[in-house]
Design a protein around this motif. Structure first.
Motif, PDB file in Angstrom:
ATOM      1  N   ILE A  11       3.988  15.901  -9.234  1.00 21.64           N
ATOM      2  CA  ILE A  11       4.671  14.706  -9.735  1.00 21.64           C
ATOM      3  C   ILE A  11       4.896  13.747  -8.575  1.00 21.64           C
ATOM      4  O   ILE A  11       5.407  14.154  -7.527  1.00 21.64           O
ATOM      5  N   VAL A  12       4.518  12.485  -8.750  1.00 23.07           N
ATOM      6  CA  VAL A  12       4.848  11.514  -7.701  1.00 23.07           C
ATOM      7  C   VAL A  12       6.056  10.690  -8.142  1.00 23.07           C
ATOM      8  O   VAL A  12       6.186  10.295  -9.299  1.00 23.07           O
ATOM      9  N   LEU A  13       6.922  10.475  -7.174  1.00 19.11           N
ATOM     10  CA  LEU A  13       8.195   9.825  -7.433  1.00 19.11           C
ATOM     11  C   LEU A  13       8.342   8.670  -6.446  1.00 19.11           C
ATOM     12  O   LEU A  13       8.101   8.839  -5.254  1.00 19.11           O
ATOM     13  N   SER A  14       8.717   7.512  -6.952  1.00 22.02           N
ATOM     14  CA  SER A  14       8.856   6.383  -6.039  1.00 22.02           C
ATOM     15  C   SER A  14      10.064   5.543  -6.423  1.00 22.02           C
ATOM     16  O   SER A  14      10.286   5.245  -7.592  1.00 22.02           O
ATOM     17  N   LEU A  15      10.847   5.204  -5.421  1.00 22.76           N
ATOM     18  CA  LEU A  15      11.970   4.298  -5.621  1.00 22.76           C
ATOM     19  C   LEU A  15      11.514   2.946  -5.099  1.00 22.76           C
ATOM     20  O   LEU A  15      11.344   2.762  -3.891  1.00 22.76           O
ATOM     21  N   ALA A  16      11.286   1.997  -6.015  1.00 18.28           N
ATOM     22  CA  ALA A  16      10.665   0.744  -5.594  1.00 18.28           C
ATOM     23  C   ALA A  16      10.835  -0.302  -6.683  1.00 18.28           C
ATOM     24  O   ALA A  16      11.172   0.021  -7.823  1.00 18.28           O
ATOM     25  N   PRO A  17      10.589  -1.570  -6.336  1.00 15.92           N
ATOM     26  CA  PRO A  17      10.628  -2.614  -7.364  1.00 15.92           C
ATOM     27  C   PRO A  17       9.561  -2.373  -8.437  1.00 15.92           C
ATOM     28  O   PRO A  17       8.576  -1.678  -8.200  1.00 15.92           O
ATOM     29  N   LEU A  18       9.775  -2.975  -9.616  1.00 12.79           N
ATOM     30  CA  LEU A  18       8.889  -2.760 -10.758  1.00 12.79           C
ATOM     31  C   LEU A  18       7.430  -3.114 -10.468  1.00 12.79           C
ATOM     32  O   LEU A  18       6.527  -2.487 -11.012  1.00 12.79           O
ATOM     33  N   ASP A  19       7.219  -4.101  -9.592  1.00 12.18           N
ATOM     34  CA  ASP A  19       5.830  -4.509  -9.355  1.00 12.18           C
ATOM     35  C   ASP A  19       5.059  -3.520  -8.483  1.00 12.18           C
ATOM     36  O   ASP A  19       3.916  -3.765  -8.111  1.00 12.18           O
ATOM     37  N   SER A  20       5.681  -2.392  -8.164  1.00  8.08           N
ATOM     38  CA  SER A  20       4.998  -1.401  -7.319  1.00  8.08           C
ATOM     39  C   SER A  20       4.207  -0.393  -8.134  1.00  8.08           C
ATOM     40  O   SER A  20       3.725   0.601  -7.605  1.00  8.08           O
ATOM     41  N   ILE A  21       4.081  -0.656  -9.437  1.00  2.35           N
ATOM     42  CA  ILE A  21       3.458   0.340 -10.309  1.00  2.35           C
ATOM     43  C   ILE A  21       2.019   0.642  -9.891  1.00  2.35           C
ATOM     44  O   ILE A  21       1.538   1.764 -10.035  1.00  2.35           O
ATOM     45  N   SER A  22       1.347  -0.352  -9.276  1.00  2.00           N
ATOM     46  CA  SER A  22      -0.040  -0.142  -8.857  1.00  2.00           C
ATOM     47  C   SER A  22      -0.142   0.957  -7.802  1.00  2.00           C
ATOM     48  O   SER A  22      -1.142   1.673  -7.720  1.00  2.00           O
ATOM     49  N   VAL A  23       0.897   1.063  -7.004  1.00  2.00           N
ATOM     50  CA  VAL A  23       0.896   2.082  -5.962  1.00  2.00           C
ATOM     51  C   VAL A  23       0.983   3.481  -6.585  1.00  2.00           C
ATOM     52  O   VAL A  23       0.308   4.424  -6.163  1.00  2.00           O
ATOM     53  N   ILE A  50       0.865  -1.185   0.000  1.00  2.00           N
ATOM     54  CA  ILE A  50       0.000   0.000   0.000  1.00  2.00           C
ATOM     55  C   ILE A  50       0.901   1.235   0.000  1.00  2.00           C
ATOM     56  O   ILE A  50       2.096   1.128   0.283  1.00  2.00           O
ATOM     57  N   ILE A  51       0.319   2.388  -0.324  1.00  2.00           N
ATOM     58  CA  ILE A  51       1.099   3.628  -0.198  1.00  2.00           C
ATOM     59  C   ILE A  51       1.325   3.863   1.284  1.00  2.00           C
ATOM     60  O   ILE A  51       0.380   3.792   2.075  1.00  2.00           O
ATOM     61  N   ASN A  52       2.550   4.143   1.661  1.00  2.00           N
ATOM     62  CA  ASN A  52       2.831   4.485   3.047  1.00  2.00           C
ATOM     63  C   ASN A  52       1.845   5.565   3.508  1.00  2.00           C
ATOM     64  O   ASN A  52       1.668   6.580   2.838  1.00  2.00           O
ATOM     65  N   THR A  53       1.196   5.316   4.652  1.00  2.00           N
ATOM     66  CA  THR A  53       0.075   6.168   5.092  1.00  2.00           C
ATOM     67  C   THR A  53       0.404   7.663   5.035  1.00  2.00           C
ATOM     68  O   THR A  53      -0.368   8.456   4.513  1.00  2.00           O
ATOM     69  N   LEU A  54       1.552   8.050   5.603  1.00  2.00           N
ATOM     70  CA  LEU A  54       1.859   9.475   5.682  1.00  2.00           C
ATOM     71  C   LEU A  54       2.186  10.073   4.309  1.00  2.00           C
ATOM     72  O   LEU A  54       2.058  11.278   4.107  1.00  2.00           O
ATOM     73  N   ASP A  55       2.614   9.229   3.367  1.00  2.00           N
ATOM     74  CA  ASP A  55       2.875   9.744   2.017  1.00  2.00           C
ATOM     75  C   ASP A  55       1.579  10.183   1.353  1.00  2.00           C
ATOM     76  O   ASP A  55       1.572  11.073   0.501  1.00  2.00           O
ATOM     77  N   LYS A  56       0.470   9.561   1.761  1.00  2.00           N
ATOM     78  CA  LYS A  56      -0.837   9.989   1.244  1.00  2.00           C
ATOM     79  C   LYS A  56      -1.165  11.390   1.745  1.00  2.00           C
ATOM     80  O   LYS A  56      -1.744  12.181   1.021  1.00  2.00           O
ATOM     81  N   ASN A  57      -0.809  11.661   3.005  1.00  2.00           N
ATOM     82  CA  ASN A  57      -1.010  13.019   3.516  1.00  2.00           C
ATOM     83  C   ASN A  57      -0.163  14.020   2.731  1.00  2.00           C
ATOM     84  O   ASN A  57      -0.596  15.132   2.451  1.00  2.00           O
ATOM     85  N   LEU A  94      -1.859   8.479  -8.865  1.00  2.00           N
ATOM     86  CA  LEU A  94      -2.394   9.193 -10.025  1.00  2.00           C
ATOM     87  C   LEU A  94      -3.915   9.309  -9.905  1.00  2.00           C
ATOM     88  O   LEU A  94      -4.493  10.335 -10.247  1.00  2.00           O
ATOM     89  N   ALA A  95      -4.537   8.250  -9.388  1.00  2.00           N
ATOM     90  CA  ALA A  95      -5.990   8.281  -9.215  1.00  2.00           C
ATOM     91  C   ALA A  95      -6.391   9.325  -8.183  1.00  2.00           C
ATOM     92  O   ALA A  95      -7.437   9.962  -8.287  1.00  2.00           O
ATOM     93  N   MET A  96      -5.548   9.538  -7.192  1.00  2.00           N
ATOM     94  CA  MET A  96      -5.835  10.590  -6.209  1.00  2.00           C
ATOM     95  C   MET A  96      -5.738  11.970  -6.849  1.00  2.00           C
ATOM     96  O   MET A  96      -6.305  12.932  -6.331  1.00  2.00           O
ATOM     97  N   GLY A  97      -4.982  12.075  -7.948  1.00  2.00           N
ATOM     98  CA  GLY A  97      -4.946  13.360  -8.642  1.00  2.00           C
ATOM     99  C   GLY A  97      -3.575  13.843  -9.097  1.00  2.00           C
ATOM    100  O   GLY A  97      -3.470  14.937  -9.650  1.00  2.00           O
ATOM    101  N   ALA A  98      -2.531  13.055  -8.859  1.00  2.00           N
ATOM    102  CA  ALA A  98      -1.209  13.482  -9.322  1.00  2.00           C
ATOM    103  C   ALA A  98      -1.196  13.534 -10.853  1.00  2.00           C
ATOM    104  O   ALA A  98      -1.911  12.791 -11.519  1.00  2.00           O
ATOM    105  N   ASP A  99      -0.383  14.451 -11.403  1.00  2.00           N
ATOM    106  CA  ASP A  99      -0.355  14.625 -12.857  1.00  2.00           C
ATOM    107  C   ASP A  99       0.573  13.637 -13.544  1.00  2.00           C
ATOM    108  O   ASP A  99       0.357  13.265 -14.681  1.00  2.00           O
ATOM    109  N   ARG A 100       1.626  13.265 -12.846  1.00  6.91           N
ATOM    110  CA  ARG A 100       2.664  12.496 -13.503  1.00  6.91           C
ATOM    111  C   ARG A 100       3.289  11.548 -12.494  1.00  6.91           C
ATOM    112  O   ARG A 100       3.473  11.911 -11.330  1.00  6.91           O
ATOM    113  N   GLY A 101       3.600  10.329 -12.948  1.00  9.44           N
ATOM    114  CA  GLY A 101       4.200   9.370 -12.036  1.00  9.44           C
ATOM    115  C   GLY A 101       5.517   8.840 -12.581  1.00  9.44           C
ATOM    116  O   GLY A 101       5.624   8.520 -13.762  1.00  9.44           O
ATOM    117  N   ILE A 102       6.509   8.780 -11.716  1.00  8.74           N
ATOM    118  CA  ILE A 102       7.806   8.246 -12.130  1.00  8.74           C
ATOM    119  C   ILE A 102       8.229   7.158 -11.144  1.00  8.74           C
ATOM    120  O   ILE A 102       8.290   7.399  -9.931  1.00  8.74           O
TER     121      ILE A 102
END
Lengths: 336, 264
Positions: B60-72, B36-43, B77-85
């Motif tokens: 822009i949301v930025l995440s350093l994570a394994p490839l299978d984390s794309i759902s997060v 899941i998205i780390n709770t405080l990162d949602k804030n 993006l569904a919350m409203g971010a414009d761009r995801g990396i």
């Protein structure tokens, strides 16, 4: 300046508005103890403004030296200014070990310094081992407190770590033997990258929770607001107060002021009941000298069962509801 | 205004009992444990979206994570971010906080100009709470932690409230800056089905170490000065007396003892 610091273990003596953080004294005690391994000396580093009284107070806890950066621009904590002073001091005197509290200030300052010097940092240690050669191992809780992990920064110096408040004892004062060494600061206006308008301490009198003889605490496993109400009802029956773990606060079932542990309150109840919480040291470190600890958890392997006197394994809702019923029966009636 | 939000996928705490630790490689086996998205990162993301509503700009949301984390990232993006990396590369595995901050700050520099970098105060899993400060140090910009309110005063000046032990500080700070937020700052929004469907259309970029031109010796285990050592399974200091019976019987036994001890 000609004064040379001899100490190889440094601790940050954290102050805000000239009030010393208790964790700094706790670390001094541990550092003096560790230093026996290597026959190193211990110094406290104090940064701020108008620190004469505080410097002498710290000396009385048995440190060999207090390194003091006293300068009007350091009156409020600003990490880029503080880290500059500390970086210069570290480069000049080359300590082997540098410890500070895992507080708002300490964690931030430690992270800045580690990044600036490109060195390692062991966060949230609850204990240390120092070898005769001077290698430091921090002990941290791991995997929800099920195990501990030894963590170290073997190739970089100083070996840096932050310490969870409340795990070590404040040492006894034993008269002043050490000396005060002033540090050069070289702070300029541009180092103050933000401007503190106001610092407010809302500590005031102790909260009901801090004074309660019975504390009922809930964790992540409580699951929802209804569950939280249930443990509030139990606390009510026992004339107790309700405490919480960090996840329960993050879920907004409990308020920030109810959080017990590392970044929250310290409570001193006679009876502590931990419900649907793992029993992680980050939380339990805030429960001091309880007479009786009860754990209620659905998982028989939860670490809480290693820290409690009486354990109840099962669905907390059923257990707590039954407890409330039993208490009410004993009082001969339902809700008051 | 351009806001970058760092988000970290963490194992869902509901399934932490399924986490296994592999002693040999010193890694956490997360098989079958959803992220899941780390709770405080949602804030942090919520605050970024609110800033964008006030002054316009890009999130822009930025995440350093394994490839299978794309759902997060998709959820962000569904919350409203414009761009995801998603920054992902096998050689990043085992990065300590400084190596992590190094990778993230390199990505931020590659993104070009930014005004605010927002993070959650700490993660649910490792919880060192060091990365936001270290990003700021590596980018040589100011930072504050434990933020419970952000007020925008002019184009680059902000008034923020930062929690400290037993109180708070009111601070004036200028962008560019890094702020890490506490949970009291806001209530993250829910996503609607429509948001989720829209997010499916948005592209998520994946950057590897090549795109970031990162030398192997500075990332992953090789770039980490902080080393995990051996594990100590402490001797059970005190074995609790486990009460027997049904929940009702256990409850009755406990209340009886508490009564006899005079607790009520």
């Amino acid at each position: 300046m000609t004064d040379v610091a001899e100490s190889k273990i440094w601790i940050i003596a954290e102050q805000r508005q000239r009030e010393l953080a208790e964790v700094s004294l706790e670390i001094i005690g541990k550092a003096i103890d560790l230093a026996k391994q290597t026959r190193w000396k211990v110094a406290a580093v104090l940064m701020g403004h108008q620190l004469n009284t505080l410097s002498r107070q710290i000396l009385s806890y048995g440190v060999h030296e207090v390194l003091v950066a006293d300068e009007p621009m350091l009156v409020n904590y600003c990490n880029q200014a503080y880290v500059k002073v500390l970086e210069n001091a570290v480069k000049r005197f080359q300590p082997e070990v540098l410890l500070m509290g895992a507080t708002a200030l300490g964690s931030d300052l430690a992270a800045r310094l580690a990044a600036r010097l490109r060195i390692g940092l062991s966060a949230h240690c609850i204990d240390f081992e120092l070898t005769e050669k001077g290698d430091l191992f921090g002990i941290i809780p791991w995997l929800g407190g099920n195990s501990l992990c030894r963590i170290s920064c073997p190739h970089t110096r100083p070996q840096m770590a932050t310490v969870i408040p409340g795990v070590f004892q404040v040492p006894k004062m034993n008269g002043i033997q050490g000396r005060i060494i002033p540090l050069e600061t070289h702070i300029e206006q541009k180092d103050l990258s933000y401007h503190v308008l106001e610092t407010k301490h809302v500590k005031g009198p102790q909260s009901e929770l801090e004074m309660a003889e019975v504390v009922v605490a809930g964790g992540w496993g409580i699951g929802d607001n209804d569950g939280w109400k249930l443990i509030e009802n139990l606390a009510d029956r026992l004339n107790g107060a309700v405490g919480a773990t960090r996840p329960a606060v993050d879920e907004s079932w409990a308020k920030e002021g109810q959080m017990i542990g590392t970044s929250g309150l310290t409570v001193r109840p006679k009876l502590y009941i931990g419900i649907a919480l793992s029993g992680h040291p980050h939380h339990l470190v805030g429960v001091k000298e309880p007479e009786l600890v009860v754990g209620i958890n659905i998982d028989p392997n939860a670490p809480i069962f290693e820290s409690c006197d009486i354990g109840l394994v099962g669905d907390y809702r059923e257990i707590v509801q039954s407890m409330i019923k039993c208490i009410d029966v004993q009082y001969g009636g339902g809700d008051e | 205004m351009r806001v970058i939000v760092c988000i970290k996928p963490v194992p869902d705490p509901k399934y932490w009992n399924r986490l296994r630790f592999e002693a040999k490689t010193k890694t956490l086996v997360r098989e079958g444990v959803p992220s899941i998205i780390n709770t405080l990162d949602k804030n942090a993301l919520e605050e970024a979206l609110r800033l964008r509503e006030k002054v316009d700009g890009e999130v822009i949301v930025l995440s350093l994570a394994p490839l299978d984390s794309i759902s997060v990232l998709r959820e962000a993006l569904a919350m409203g971010a414009d761009r995801g990396i998603l920054i992902s590369d096998k050689i990043f595995a085992g990065s300590d906080t400084l190596a992590t901050a190094y990778i993230l700050s390199t990505a931020m520099t590659k993104l070009g100009a930014y005004d605010i970098i927002l993070c959650g105060d700490q993660t649910l899993d490792s919880g060192t709470a060091q990365v936001s400060t270290q990003i700021a140090e590596l980018l040589d910009i100011p930072n504050l932690m434990h933020i419970t309110a952000i007020e925008f005063t002019d184009e680059a000046q902000f008034l923020v409230k930062s929690q400290i032990e037993h109180g708070y500080m009111l601070v004036e700070i200028r962008a560019p800056m890094v702020l890490s937020v506490a949970n009291q700052i806001n209530e993250p929004r829910y996503t609607t089905l429509r948001n989720i469907l829209e997010a499916e259309q948005k592209n998520i970029e994946v950057w590897s170490s090549e795109e970031l031109n990162l030398p192997e010796r500075l990332v992953g285990l090789a770039g980490s000065s902080t080393q995990m050592g051996d594990f100590i399974f402490p001797p059970k200091k005190k074995k609790a007396e486990i009460l027997q019976g049904s929940p009702e019987e256990q409850a009755a036994e406990l209340t009886d003892r508490l009564h006899r001890l005079g607790f009520y």
